[in-house]
Write an enzyme that holds these catalytic residues in place. Structure first.
Site: not given
Length: 458
Positions: A271, A274, A385
């Site tokens: 989730a 993307g 990230c």
């Protein structure tokens, strides 16, 4: 000379009931939420969620909510500069426990220095706010004097303070400098001052959608728009499911898996979806796994809009057992998110070095679990990230030392369009907000990401 804490402020006439003062509720909400971020380390996205956010935020209409978010993003993005400018106008520092007073000043200063708000309105509302709170009422004169000084001197004082840098807290600056060196760390911190553009992954014909959305096609194939002309849901192509919002860096890991037509692929921690959408679009038979039912609901909604299908499973990735090994696994792991500060300026203020270490340990466990799900000869792409090597390069080194059956399969020059400059000596991908110079800071940069492709030997 500016009034200092401890002195009795001049008496001010009381004003009408607070609810009749336009803009006061917005400023009070902004100060309260700034305190929740800075003092209680509460993520800003949760506080300003339109369904489950803080009550003071939910009590506002849509326009006022947007202003609160703008004030908070600005106050956090320029927190160091604002703090230096306020401190320079005090005879002595604010009392250590004067958190509420500090937040009132920062909210007003953000408007005066960086937002299109009349200075007089920002000052008057801040003074009214201070007078309305027993914790800050005796400092109303100080608030008035400091903010009027900022308004009067900002043209000359602001550039010098901005040139000093140091918006982020010390722990964050130190880790960036240790990882990237002073020059690159400074470039990353400078990029964090600039609001990030919006990137889109499109199903097909990037140039068509760049024209339709008023943007440009990046070397990596994503479409970038500097500023949206309308809310995302009102943009052309949204209802038809022709694209989704995804930073250009976040779009790279799925592409590292190579040709996927007919392959069985697991997307772990999937989730909001993307990367799941990328995998499905590439022709894979995708199983999307996440531990959060709420996040999976959003994933399903996104896939439905995009007219894409995947098998969706709610499960703890570290304990999940598949009936059959996958050809490939994508693990975009939970992390400190320090690569997304351009979009989430609260992160340096809500995270810590301890969080980095804790999340790296979680990532190591999840990566170990991923090795059990992929067949011999299959690929794993591990990504996150984070800008911190503890969650990237150092974690990878430790993992390889403990798992001799796993090796790095280097990303080759030319393999992924526009990504050659992000390939590390070890064949991984490393991006930072200081990369991808497109001529202007407002359209340059991308999120900080680490991604590596691994091959299971046996």
């Amino acid at each position: 000379m500016v009034v200092v804490p401890g002195r009795r402020p001049e008496r001010r006439e009381t004003k009408p009931a607070e609810r009749s003062i336009p803009g006061l509720a917005v400023r009070k909400a902004a100060a309260k939420l700034l305190g929740a971020v800075v003092d209680a380390k509460t993520p800003l996205d949760g506080l300003t969620d339109h369904e489950h956010g803080h009550p003071v935020f939910l009590a506002l209409d849509q326009r006022d909510r947007a202003l609160v978010r703008a004030i908070l993003a600005t106050a956090l993005r320029y927190r160091g500069t604002i703090d230096r400018l306020i401190s320079s106008r005090l005879e002595k520092p604010l009392p250590p426990n004067a958190h509420a007073l500090s937040h009132v000043l920062h909210v007003a200063a953000a408007q005066i220095l960086f937002l299109d708000v009349p200075d007089s309105a920002a000052v008057d509302l801040a003074v009214t706010h201070a007078n309305s709170d027993p914790r800050t009422k005796r400092f109303a004169g100080l608030v008035n004097a400091v903010l009027r000084g900022l308004s009067r001197d900002k043209t000359s004082a602001l550039p010098a303070r901005l040139a000093e840098g140091h918006e982020a807290p010390e722990w964050f600056r130190d880790r960036l400098a240790a990882a990237y060196g002073p020059a690159k760390a400074g470039a990353i911190l400078a990029a964090h001052r600039i609001e990030a553009p919006v990137d889109f992954t499109v199903k097909s014909d990037p140039q068509k959608w760049a024209t339709a959305l008023g943007g440009m096609v990046l070397p990596t194939g994503s479409v970038r728009v500097e500023r949206l002309a309308a809310p995302v849901a009102e943009l052309p192509g949204f209802e038809e499911g022709e694209w989704w919002v995804q930073d250009a860096a976040a779009a790279l890991p799925a592409r590292m898996l190579g040709s996927l037509a007919g392959r069985k692929v697991a997307d772990l921690c999937a989730a909001p979806g993307g990367k799941t959408a990328q995998l499905v679009l590439a022709g894979a038979e995708v199983t999307a796994i996440d531990t959060s039912a709420n996040r999976l609901k959003r994933l399903n909604e996104n896939l439905a809009r995009l007219r894409l299908q995947a098998k969706v499973i709610e499960a703890d990735v570290s304990k999940y057992e598949a009936g059959e090994a996958f050809d490939a696994v994508l693990l975009d792991a939970p992390c400190s998110s320090t690569g997304t500060v351009r979009r989430h300026p609260d992160i340096p203020w809500t995270k810590s070095s301890e969080d980095v270490a804790r999340l790296a340990a979680l990532q190591a466990r999840l990566l170990q679990a991923a090795t059990r799900l992929v067949r011999p000869g299959g690929r794993i792409v591990f990504s996150n990230c984070s800008l911190d090597p503890v969650e990237g390069e150092l974690l990878l080194a430790e993992f390889l030392a403990e798992n001799p059956h796993m090796v790095v399969e280097s990303v080759r020059p030319g393999e992924i369009a526009g990504a050659d400059c992000f390939i590390t000596p070890r064949g991984a991908i490393r991006t930072t907000p200081a990369d991808l110079d497109l001529g202007r800071p407002e359209i340059s940069g991308l999120d900080g990401f680490f991604a590596v492709r691994l091959l299971r030997l046996h």
